[in-house]
Design an enzyme around this catalytic site. Structure first.
Site, PDB file in Angstrom:
ATOM      1  N   LYS A 111      -0.056  -8.595   7.873  1.00 41.45           N
ATOM      2  CA  LYS A 111       0.713  -7.364   8.603  1.00 41.45           C
ATOM      3  C   LYS A 111       0.765  -7.493   9.877  1.00 41.45           C
ATOM      4  CE  LYS A 111      -1.697  -3.314   6.472  1.00 41.45           C
ATOM      5  NZ  LYS A 111      -1.884  -2.103   6.365  1.00 41.45           N
ATOM      6  N   LYS A 194       1.156  -7.018  -2.610  1.00 43.18           N
ATOM      7  CA  LYS A 194       0.518  -6.176  -3.660  1.00 43.18           C
ATOM      8  C   LYS A 194       1.489  -5.256  -3.615  1.00 43.18           C
ATOM      9  CE  LYS A 194      -2.012  -4.098  -0.437  1.00 43.18           C
ATOM     10  NZ  LYS A 194      -2.530  -2.584  -0.175  1.00 43.18           N
ATOM     11  N   LYS A 197       2.320   1.624   0.407  1.00 47.77           N
ATOM     12  CA  LYS A 197       2.979   2.495   0.448  1.00 47.77           C
ATOM     13  C   LYS A 197       3.597   2.349   1.418  1.00 47.77           C
ATOM     14  CE  LYS A 197      -1.810   4.508   1.659  1.00 47.77           C
ATOM     15  NZ  LYS A 197      -1.842   3.578   2.411  1.00 47.77           N
TER      16      LYS A 197
HETATM   17  N1  AQP Z   1      -1.903  -2.741  -4.655  1.00 47.91           N
HETATM   18  C1  AQP Z   1      -2.905  -2.166  -5.054  1.00 47.91           C
HETATM   19  N2  AQP Z   1      -4.128  -2.420  -5.792  1.00 47.91           N
HETATM   20  C2  AQP Z   1      -4.799  -2.011  -6.099  1.00 47.91           C
HETATM   21  N3  AQP Z   1      -5.864  -1.324  -5.149  1.00 47.91           N
HETATM   22  C3  AQP Z   1      -5.260  -1.001  -4.076  1.00 47.91           C
HETATM   23  N4  AQP Z   1      -5.611  -0.277  -2.719  1.00 47.91           N
HETATM   24  C4  AQP Z   1      -4.100  -0.588  -1.780  1.00 47.91           C
HETATM   25  N5  AQP Z   1      -3.181  -0.929  -2.709  1.00 47.91           N
HETATM   26  C5  AQP Z   1      -3.219  -1.199  -4.153  1.00 47.91           C
HETATM   27  C6  AQP Z   1      -5.918   0.120  -2.472  1.00 47.91           C
HETATM   28  O1  AQP Z   1      -6.223   1.741  -1.551  1.00 47.91           O
HETATM   29  C7  AQP Z   1      -7.249   1.645  -1.656  1.00 47.91           C
HETATM   30  C8  AQP Z   1      -6.486   2.908   0.184  1.00 47.91           C
HETATM   31  O2  AQP Z   1      -5.600   1.877   0.802  1.00 47.91           O
HETATM   32  P1  AQP Z   1      -5.740   2.106   2.351  1.00 47.91           P
HETATM   33  O3  AQP Z   1      -4.721   3.218   2.598  1.00 47.91           O
HETATM   34  O4  AQP Z   1      -6.942   1.621   2.925  1.00 47.91           O
HETATM   35  O5  AQP Z   1      -4.387   0.713   2.965  1.00 47.91           O
HETATM   36  P2  AQP Z   1      -4.009  -0.858   1.610  1.00 47.91           P
HETATM   37  O6  AQP Z   1      -5.494  -1.496   1.469  1.00 47.91           O
HETATM   38  O7  AQP Z   1      -3.542  -1.341   3.385  1.00 47.91           O
HETATM   39  O8  AQP Z   1      -3.218  -0.064   0.986  1.00 47.91           O
HETATM   40  P3  AQP Z   1      -1.237  -0.452   1.045  1.00 47.91           P
HETATM   41  O9  AQP Z   1      -1.068   1.060   0.192  1.00 47.91           O
HETATM   42  O10 AQP Z   1      -0.975  -0.821   0.864  1.00 47.91           O
HETATM   43  O11 AQP Z   1      -0.825   0.521   2.736  1.00 47.91           O
HETATM   44  P4  AQP Z   1      -0.527   0.339   3.851  1.00 47.91           P
HETATM   45  O12 AQP Z   1       1.018  -0.108   3.412  1.00 47.91           O
HETATM   46  O13 AQP Z   1      -0.307   1.096   4.573  1.00 47.91           O
HETATM   47  O14 AQP Z   1      -1.102  -0.966   4.350  1.00 47.91           O
HETATM   48  C9  AQP Z   1      -7.795   1.236  -0.971  1.00 47.91           C
HETATM   49  O15 AQP Z   1      -8.818   1.054  -1.479  1.00 47.91           O
HETATM   50  C10 AQP Z   1      -7.006  -0.645  -0.680  1.00 47.91           C
HETATM   51  O16 AQP Z   1      -7.964  -1.723  -1.265  1.00 47.91           O
END
Ligand code: AQP
Length: 335
Positions: A111, A194, A197
């Site tokens: 990040k 990955k 969002k």
């Molecule tokens: N691509 C993914 N596949 C499976 N699980 C996923 N998670 C996130 N992306 C995937 C799981 O969703 C939960 C919530 O995630 P988060 O909001 O804590 O943040 P993150 O892991 O950083 O997810 P994002 O969507 O990628 O958010 P941003 O874009 O803000 O960094 C967690 O349990 C995560 O493991």
């Protein structure tokens, strides 16, 4: 009864990656354990957020929890910043974690590389995540694979606290599905990344609230691999393998069944059918999401969640503060 905690950042709106990796499991676990599901708004602040959008995403993430099947009469749904114990405990954990440990976190490196300015909060975020989990004396944390390293750090910090002060917090277990069960859903535009969002490229993810035609378009334009055979082979065919995992999870069919059906029919038919399956998955979620649009409905759920979560968090924090040698307020006033 075992305790479960998990958080989701309102850094955008939930994708099918968030759903398949984590939230789907919340709906099963809520019937087996005492569950705390948190919208971790403070985590979202580690990268720049528009205030109005953050407010909207926070409420809508909670609405999506319920729309996805988390039952607020069974599980506790709340907002992280409503319970100030999280940030207070986080400081104590920042003073427990080592600089070198935090520096090794791969999510920080990834990040940070994408930001013009890297905040101190992005660096110390894993300590706040550990505080979230440990405050609730959590047994199990359902998350996607990307959170494995943060979970390991949480366990290390819990063990360190307990060995320094005696038993204070539970050492939690990660509940991470294997890749074929949704643990890591990849981007539709780059199967080495990955699905996220907050990605700048909205074609890289399917959001749970995307309209059906947008979903069809995104899946049709998903990148594929060379050749035309639909086969599960993450090494040789990472893009198609990712789409097959999504198909398998949304349809309940095995990867073998999917390969048998589409093996020779080319990517086009497979992608069209996948898009329809994904639309079928999100349609009832979107309907329930609309039903929760009544003003005050989600706020009431979050208020009830706060009332259940805060006393649990406060009890842990009080014990931890005493162990660290912080003087309780009453004693300062001589009460
Ligand atoms: N691509 C993914 N596949 C499976 N699980 C996923 N998670 C996130 N992306 C995937 C799981 O969703 C939960 C919530 O995630 P988060 O909001 O804590 O943040 P993150 O892991 O950083 O997810 P994002 O969507 O990628 O958010 P941003 O874009 O803000 O960094 C967690 O349990 C995560 O493991």
């Amino acid at each position: 009864m075992k305790r479960v905690f998990s958080g989701v950042q309102p850094s955008g709106l939930l994708t099918i990656g968030n759903y398949l990796g984590a939230i789907r499991n919340f709906t099963t676990l809520q019937h087996e354990a005492e569950c705390y599901f948190c919208v971790v708004d403070l985590h979202a602040l580690t990268v720049p957020q528009d205030p109005e959008e953050l407010r909207r995403n926070t409420l809508n993430t909670a609405r999506l929890f319920v729309a996805c099947g988390v039952d607020p009469t069974v599980a506790t749904i709340f907002v992280q910043s409503h319970v100030p114990e999280h940030t207070t405990f986080s400081w104590l954990l920042e003073c427990t974690a080592y600089y070198g440990e935090l520096r090794r976190m791969t999510q920080f490196k990834d990040k940070a590389a994408k930001q013009e300015v890297v905040t101190a909060g992005l660096f110390t975020y894993p300590a706040l995540m550990a505080a979230d989990i440990l405050l609730y004396q959590t047994d199990e944390v359902p998350v996607g694979e990307d959170q494995r390293q943060h979970l390991e750090l949480t366990r290390d910090l819990a063990t360190r606290l307990n060995s320094r002060f005696g038993p204070l917090v539970k050492v939690p277990e990660a509940y991470i599905p294997p890749r074929t069960a949704g643990g890591r859903i990849m981007s539709l535009q780059d199967p080495t990344e990955k699905m996220s969002k907050s990605s700048q490229d909205s074609r890289s993810y399917v959001a749970l609230l995307d309209p059906p035609d947008v979903i069809r378009k995104k899946i049709r334009s998903a990148v594929t691999d060379s050749g035309r055979e639909v086969r599960y082979d993450p090494e040789e065919k990472p893009a198609i393998s990712n789409l097959m995992v999504i198909y398998s999870l949304v349809s309940g069919e095995s990867l073998d069944t999917i390969a048998e059906r589409y093996g020779g029919s080319g990517y086009g038919k497979f992608k069209n059918d996948l898009a329809e399956r994904v639309v079928e998955l999100v349609t009832p979620i979107q309907r329930r999401f609309q039903e929760l649009s009544e003003p005050g409905a989600i706020e009431a759920i979050l208020e009830a969640g706060y009332s259940k979560a805060q006393p649990v968090a406060a009890a842990t924090l009080q014990a931890v503060q005493a162990a660290f040698g912080l003087v309780p307020r009453g004693q300062i006033r001589g009460e």
